[in-house]
Scaffold this motif. Structure first.
Motif, PDB file in Angstrom:
ATOM      1  N   THR A 121      -6.026  66.140 -38.444  1.00 34.58           N
ATOM      2  CA  THR A 121      -6.976  65.948 -39.537  1.00 34.58           C
ATOM      3  C   THR A 121      -7.117  64.455 -39.814  1.00 34.58           C
ATOM      4  N   PHE A 122      -8.292  64.082 -40.359  1.00 38.02           N
ATOM      5  CA  PHE A 122      -8.628  62.673 -40.541  1.00 38.02           C
ATOM      6  C   PHE A 122      -9.255  62.455 -41.910  1.00 38.02           C
ATOM      7  N   GLY A 123      -8.805  61.381 -42.583  1.00 39.61           N
ATOM      8  CA  GLY A 123      -9.459  60.935 -43.788  1.00 39.61           C
ATOM      9  C   GLY A 123      -9.138  61.762 -45.009  1.00 39.61           C
ATOM     10  N   THR A 124      -9.899  61.471 -46.063  1.00 48.60           N
ATOM     11  CA  THR A 124      -9.768  62.162 -47.339  1.00 48.60           C
ATOM     12  C   THR A 124     -11.164  62.371 -47.914  1.00 48.60           C
ATOM     13  N   GLU A 125     -11.212  63.088 -49.013  1.00 48.93           N
ATOM     14  CA  GLU A 125     -12.456  63.303 -49.756  1.00 48.93           C
ATOM     15  C   GLU A 125     -13.560  63.876 -48.869  1.00 48.93           C
ATOM     16  N   THR A 126     -14.606  63.106 -48.587  1.00 46.83           N
ATOM     17  CA  THR A 126     -15.785  63.657 -47.905  1.00 46.83           C
ATOM     18  C   THR A 126     -15.770  63.400 -46.402  1.00 46.83           C
ATOM     19  N   SER A 127     -14.629  63.289 -45.789  1.00 46.94           N
ATOM     20  CA  SER A 127     -14.552  63.023 -44.355  1.00 46.94           C
ATOM     21  C   SER A 127     -14.992  64.244 -43.559  1.00 46.94           C
TER      22      SER A 127
END
Length: 434
Positions: A121-127
């Motif tokens: 998984t990658f990033g946070t919020e609206t990724s």
């Protein structure tokens, strides 16, 4: 004496030649050749000359009658099914007293369903991730929009050990610029193309933006182009949101008129670029299957009725498309359909299950015996030439898988995992066949 000698010689030559392919019947000859095979099917091309049609034709497999038809055309492709994988069969046909030479067909072996999966998984919020491309097992690109705190990225790259966050920059109006990327297409390590709705082509050690509106190729009513396919960097097609297709020949761009403003969802062609198929759908518009032959667009399907499943025809919302060895695979919300590239909407169901358990939106493969699809709720289905397998270990109510690619024994799937209406994570599954 000399005339008689030459007459006998000519007759002997003609008889010898005829024995190479056919026996001469009462009104002509018949010739057969193997057109294609799968694990359980065989396609046989039949050509007749000098036979008054219609005429009854019989197909024999291993000396047993498997099919009898009334032949009305000189050329036909016969289809035989319910065969066993990795076996050799012998075929011949008879018509009007003529018997073809016997030909052999060896069915394909099945491929393994046995993949081991790793999830990232990658990033946070609206990724989110939209697309992925495999160059080899140590060179994989995925693109989208990735937020990590205040930092933003538009691509991730796998170099064999880990994923690296990337920003793909282009120059626009004299300033460096980057935007979320929606598509990546790779021909080789040094031939990688991106799109943010506008094409990015490699130039030197970076990429050059082709702003198709500023260039006058597209107009204000055309949407961005976010699906890519091509045979070389001098033959690239970009399909997009409002039925828009743009073609690049290595030096010039042109807009291809499609006759539809439906959102285009996928594009794929054969290795020579002679048959290119495009799929499309958006709410309140017809679903479409388009075919481009280098000169014009043909609407194979333009259907407002996406709720009727008609046996023998490509039915439902058309999501994705793939080709292999002159066979067209059209993915819809009902099924996966196989047909010839000359289809006018006809298609044979290859999956055949309950559509509520299907829910896949992307298809790719290595061959007719190695096809993989992905879609909603983490669903990933694999066809090995005989049967289908769903990977239960990947099922998840929170996962939306947008694009699948497979190359030899490695498969990569990109999408997103949502937690609530705000928090989304970019998602990648890598599958390695054991």
């Amino acid at each position: 004496m000399n005339k008689l000698f030459y007459f006998i010689l000519i007759i002997q030559v003609l008889l010898a030649a005829s024995c190479d392919t056919t026996e001469i019947g009462r009104s002509g000859t018949v010739f057969t050749e193997l057109a294609d095979v799968s694990c359980t099917e065989c396609w046989i091309k039949v050509e007749t000359t000098g036979i008054n049609l219609p005429e009854e034709l019989t197909l024999y497999r291993d000396s047993e009658v498997v099919q009898t038809i009334t032949l009305t055309e000189n050329d036909v492709v016969l289809y035989d099914s319910l065969l066993n994988p990795s076996l050799t069969y012998k075929y011949k046909v008879k018509i009007a007293g003529a018997t073809s030479k016997e030909i052999t067909a060896t069915t394909m072996d099945t491929t393994s369903h046995d993949f081991t999966w790793e999830t990232y998984t990658f990033g946070t919020e609206t990724s989110t991730l939209f697309d992925v491309a495999i160059i080899d097992e140590n060179n994989i690109w995925a693109v989208g929009e990735i937020h990590i705190g205040d930092e933003k990225y538009n691509a991730v790259h796998w170099a064999g050990q880990k994923w690296e966050m990337k920003r793909i920059f282009v120059d626009y109006l004299g300033k460096p610029n980057w935007a979320p990327l929606e598509c990546v297409f790779a021909l080789s390590e040094n031939e990688i193309v991106f799109s943010s709705g506008l094409p990015y082509l490699q130039e030197g050690s970076g990429w050059k933006l082709y702003h198709l509106w500023d260039m006058g190729i597209l107009n204000e009513n055309d949407g961005g182009v976010n699906k890519i396919w091509g045979t070389t960097l001098n033959d690239l097609y970009f399909a997009g949101r409002k039925g828009t297709i743009a073609h690049y020949n290595g030096s010039n761009w042109e807009k291809i008129e499609t006759g539809t403003d439906t959102k285009l969802t996928d594009i794929y062609g054969d290795k020579d670029g002679n048959n290119i198929f495009i799929t499309g759908y958006i709410d309140f518009k017809p679903t479409v299957l388009l075919k481009y032959n280098g000169n014009n667009i043909v609407k194979v399907i333009e259907n407002h009725d996406t709720h009727t499943n008609t046996p023998g025809y490509i039915s439902g919302i058309i999501e994705s498309v793939w080709l292999s060895n002159n066979k067209l695979f059209t993915l819809t919300n009902y099924d996966l359909y196989i047909s010839g590239t000359d289809t006018q909407g006809e298609g044979r169901s290859l999956w055949g299950g309950n559509p509520e358990q299907w829910g896949v939106t992307s298809i790719r493969g290595n061959g007719i015996n190695d096809i993989i699809t992905c879609g909603i709720r983490g669903r990933v289905w694999h066809f090995n030439g005989v049967n289908w397998k769903i990977y239960d270990e990947l099922l998840s109510e929170t996962d939306r898988l947008r694009k699948v690619v497979i190359k030899d024994d490695i498969c990569v799937i990109a999408g997103y995992r949502y937690i609530n209406g705000v928090e989304n994570f970019g998602l990648i599954h890598i599958g390695r066949r054991n």
